[in-house]
Enzyme design. Structure first.
Site, PDB file in Angstrom:
ATOM      1  N   TYR A 144     -63.506  17.818-109.602  1.00  0.00           N
ATOM      2  CA  TYR A 144     -63.030  17.339-110.912  1.00  0.00           C
ATOM      3  C   TYR A 144     -62.873  15.816-110.881  1.00  0.00           C
ATOM      4  CZ  TYR A 144     -59.650  16.537-114.712  1.00  0.00           C
ATOM      5  OH  TYR A 144     -58.985  16.051-115.813  1.00  0.00           O
ATOM      6  N   THR A 195     -61.911  20.745-117.567  1.00  0.00           N
ATOM      7  CA  THR A 195     -60.630  20.336-116.969  1.00  0.00           C
ATOM      8  C   THR A 195     -60.076  21.375-115.998  1.00  0.00           C
ATOM      9  OG1 THR A 195     -59.497  21.253-118.898  1.00  0.00           O
ATOM     10  CG2 THR A 195     -59.955  18.900-118.930  1.00  0.00           C
ATOM     11  N   ASP A 203     -72.346  20.326-128.253  1.00  0.00           N
ATOM     12  CA  ASP A 203     -72.140  20.309-126.801  1.00  0.00           C
ATOM     13  C   ASP A 203     -72.512  18.910-126.305  1.00  0.00           C
ATOM     14  OD1 ASP A 203     -72.533  20.506-124.037  1.00  0.00           O
ATOM     15  OD2 ASP A 203     -73.101  22.619-124.188  1.00  0.00           O
TER      16      ASP A 203
HETATM   17  N1  LIG Z   1     -54.413  17.758-119.255  1.00  0.00           N
HETATM   18  C1  LIG Z   1     -54.096  16.813-118.387  1.00  0.00           C
HETATM   19  O1  LIG Z   1     -53.096  16.911-117.643  1.00  0.00           O
HETATM   20  C2  LIG Z   1     -54.927  15.584-118.305  1.00  0.00           C
HETATM   21  C3  LIG Z   1     -54.476  14.586-117.479  1.00  0.00           C
HETATM   22  C4  LIG Z   1     -55.229  13.427-117.378  1.00  0.00           C
HETATM   23  C5  LIG Z   1     -56.416  13.329-118.068  1.00  0.00           C
HETATM   24  N2  LIG Z   1     -56.860  14.334-118.845  1.00  0.00           N
HETATM   25  C6  LIG Z   1     -58.145  14.142-119.502  1.00  0.00           C
HETATM   26  O2  LIG Z   1     -57.978  14.188-120.902  1.00  0.00           O
HETATM   27  C7  LIG Z   1     -59.122  14.773-121.515  1.00  0.00           C
HETATM   28  C8  LIG Z   1     -58.698  15.911-122.416  1.00  0.00           C
HETATM   29  O3  LIG Z   1     -57.869  16.796-121.676  1.00  0.00           O
HETATM   30  P1  LIG Z   1     -57.220  18.085-122.347  1.00  0.00           P
HETATM   31  O4  LIG Z   1     -56.025  18.418-121.547  1.00  0.00           O
HETATM   32  O5  LIG Z   1     -57.135  17.904-123.826  1.00  0.00           O
HETATM   33  O6  LIG Z   1     -58.375  19.150-122.000  1.00  0.00           O
HETATM   34  P2  LIG Z   1     -58.684  20.561-122.676  1.00  0.00           P
HETATM   35  O7  LIG Z   1     -57.480  21.067-123.389  1.00  0.00           O
HETATM   36  O8  LIG Z   1     -59.302  21.376-121.586  1.00  0.00           O
HETATM   37  O9  LIG Z   1     -59.780  20.181-123.779  1.00  0.00           O
HETATM   38  C9  LIG Z   1     -61.088  19.847-123.482  1.00  0.00           C
HETATM   39  C10 LIG Z   1     -61.945  20.281-124.637  1.00  0.00           C
HETATM   40  O10 LIG Z   1     -63.300  19.928-124.346  1.00  0.00           O
HETATM   41  C11 LIG Z   1     -64.118  21.020-124.707  1.00  0.00           C
HETATM   42  N3  LIG Z   1     -65.381  20.998-123.996  1.00  0.00           N
HETATM   43  C12 LIG Z   1     -65.656  21.465-122.750  1.00  0.00           C
HETATM   44  N4  LIG Z   1     -66.956  21.302-122.472  1.00  0.00           N
HETATM   45  C13 LIG Z   1     -67.530  20.729-123.562  1.00  0.00           C
HETATM   46  C14 LIG Z   1     -68.841  20.355-123.884  1.00  0.00           C
HETATM   47  N5  LIG Z   1     -69.861  20.530-123.027  1.00  0.00           N
HETATM   48  N6  LIG Z   1     -69.074  19.790-125.083  1.00  0.00           N
HETATM   49  C15 LIG Z   1     -68.060  19.615-125.976  1.00  0.00           C
HETATM   50  N7  LIG Z   1     -66.795  19.972-125.737  1.00  0.00           N
HETATM   51  C16 LIG Z   1     -66.520  20.533-124.525  1.00  0.00           C
HETATM   52  C17 LIG Z   1     -63.271  22.222-124.338  1.00  0.00           C
HETATM   53  O11 LIG Z   1     -63.763  23.398-124.925  1.00  0.00           O
HETATM   54  P3  LIG Z   1     -63.547  24.815-124.149  1.00  0.00           P
HETATM   55  O12 LIG Z   1     -62.067  24.960-123.940  1.00  0.00           O
HETATM   56  O13 LIG Z   1     -64.155  25.804-125.071  1.00  0.00           O
HETATM   57  O14 LIG Z   1     -64.266  24.695-122.836  1.00  0.00           O
HETATM   58  C18 LIG Z   1     -61.914  21.797-124.866  1.00  0.00           C
HETATM   59  O15 LIG Z   1     -61.760  22.095-126.242  1.00  0.00           O
HETATM   60  C19 LIG Z   1     -60.056  15.168-120.372  1.00  0.00           C
HETATM   61  O16 LIG Z   1     -60.970  14.127-120.181  1.00  0.00           O
HETATM   62  C20 LIG Z   1     -59.149  15.234-119.163  1.00  0.00           C
HETATM   63  O17 LIG Z   1     -59.859  14.934-117.992  1.00  0.00           O
HETATM   64  C21 LIG Z   1     -56.135  15.459-118.994  1.00  0.00           C
END
Ligand SMILES: NC(=O)c1ccc[n+]([C@@H]2O[C@H](COP(=O)([O-])OP(=O)(O)OC[C@H]3O[C@@H](n4cnc5c(N)ncnc54)[C@H](OP(=O)(O)O)[C@@H]3O)[C@@H](O)[C@H]2O)c1
Length: 282
Positions: free
Chosen positions: A126, A63, A37
């Site tokens: 967020y 997210t 974590d």
């Molecule tokens: N998706 C978009 O449209 C988008 C756009 C711009 C930027 N981003 C950025 O890109 C990054 C990744 O996005 P994504 O879409 O891949 O997000 P995601 O699919 O929600 O993946 C995030 C991962 O982080 C894990 N996580 C949450 N809390 C944690 C903790 N305390 N310690 C360790 N791991 C943890 C989550 O686990 P759980 O699912 O079990 O909580 C999940 O596996 C983020 O920084 C997001 O802000 C995303």
């Protein structure tokens, strides 16, 4: 061999990085919430000092925008302090640090694409917590890449998969026609990340696929490519089924990528077509 710690490896961007990396060139150290974590400061430092990665890619985040509004302390703990903890490791071990970030650091009230030099002004919890994460990364590390993207889709819960799930249930969909962005495939984002970590071109980047559309146009293209004929209604955000009130104008200008002139992001429609083809075949 480059040792790369992919934090949040089970999220959609973490997974995409694992899919596109070349295992002959990169040794991936994958962790997600169950193993480590990122809010647990001492454990994060211990893991980093034992494993000594060359690069840390922070894809871990809270997210869920609605959840962040409901639980702001949780959001700041993960999105800000988590990024700080990884930055401390990067500083101690000399690793390069990649921090994923978002268009939500802007208010979305603009009328032209945001460059990396525009002032931030987040309106959601967020966005505020992600901006705080960016600030920690800048404060604790020099060798960093802060990479902002938007409307990312890959595996898991994202707009494309929600549109397709609704269509599978035969539901007519009402989609916002007043939100604008650039749909970006997680794999294209992964590719630019893996390119940048080989360079010393540190700093903040906007990295989205090329082209702009509304949420409605995005959904329409998803349905067209899938061959589904469900009814799609363009509506204002408050009446839409699939997207919450977010920055309305979420368009990022890949300004720095353009002026360093070494990497072109693909067109959003081409990337979406590639994604849909693979999804339908697989
Ligand atoms: N998706 C978009 O449209 C988008 C756009 C711009 C930027 N981003 C950025 O890109 C990054 C990744 O996005 P994504 O879409 O891949 O997000 P995601 O699919 O929600 O993946 C995030 C991962 O982080 C894990 N996580 C949450 N809390 C944690 C903790 N305390 N310690 C360790 N791991 C943890 C989550 O686990 P759980 O699912 O079990 O909580 C999940 O596996 C983020 O920084 C997001 O802000 C995303």
């Amino acid at each position: 061999m480059l040792k790369v710690w992919i934090v949040g490896s089970e999220g959609q961007i973490g997974e995409a990085i694992n899919e596109v990396l070349n295992p002959l060139e990169i040794e991936a150290l994958n962790t997600d919430k169950n193993e480590l974590d990122i809010t647990e400061t001492d454990e994060v430092l211990r893991f980093g000092e034992i494993n000594r990665p060359d690069v840390i890619i922070n894809c871990a985040a809270l997210t869920d925008v609605e959840l962040c509004e409901k639980e702001p302390e949780h959001a700041f703990r993960v999105n800000a302090l988590g990024a700080r903890n990884l930055s401390i490791v990067a500083r101690k071990t000399g690793a390069k640090m990649v921090q994923l970030s978002t268009d939500d650091v802007f208010d979305g009230l603009g009328k032209k694409p945001y460059t990396e030099f525009d002032d931030t002004n987040p309106i959601t919890v967020y966005g505020k917590s992600k901006l705080a994460g960016e600030k920690y990364v800048k404060e604790f590390t020099h060798k960093h890449f802060i990479i902002r993207s938007n409307w990312v889709y890959g595996t898991g819960n994202n707009f494309v998969n929600r549109v397709l799930a609704s269509a599978d249930e035969g539901q007519a969909l009402s989609v916002a026609e007043d939100q604008y962005g650039s749909p970006t495939s997680a794999r294209d984002l992964a590719r630019i990340i893996l390119y940048l970590i080989r360079t010393n071109e540190y700093g903040t980047y906007h990295a989205t696929c090329m082209g702009v559309c509304s949420r409605y146009e995005f959904a329409k293209e998803v349905l067209r490519l899938s061959g589904k004929k469900e009814q799609l209604n363009p509506v204002p955000t408050p009446q839409s089924d699939l997207s919450s009130a977010r920055p309305a104008y979420a368009v990022l200008d890949n300004f720095i990528l353009r002026i360093i002139d070494v990497y072109d992001m693909p067109d959003w429609k081409e990337s979406l077509a590639e994604f849909m083809k693979e999804r339908m075949e697989g």
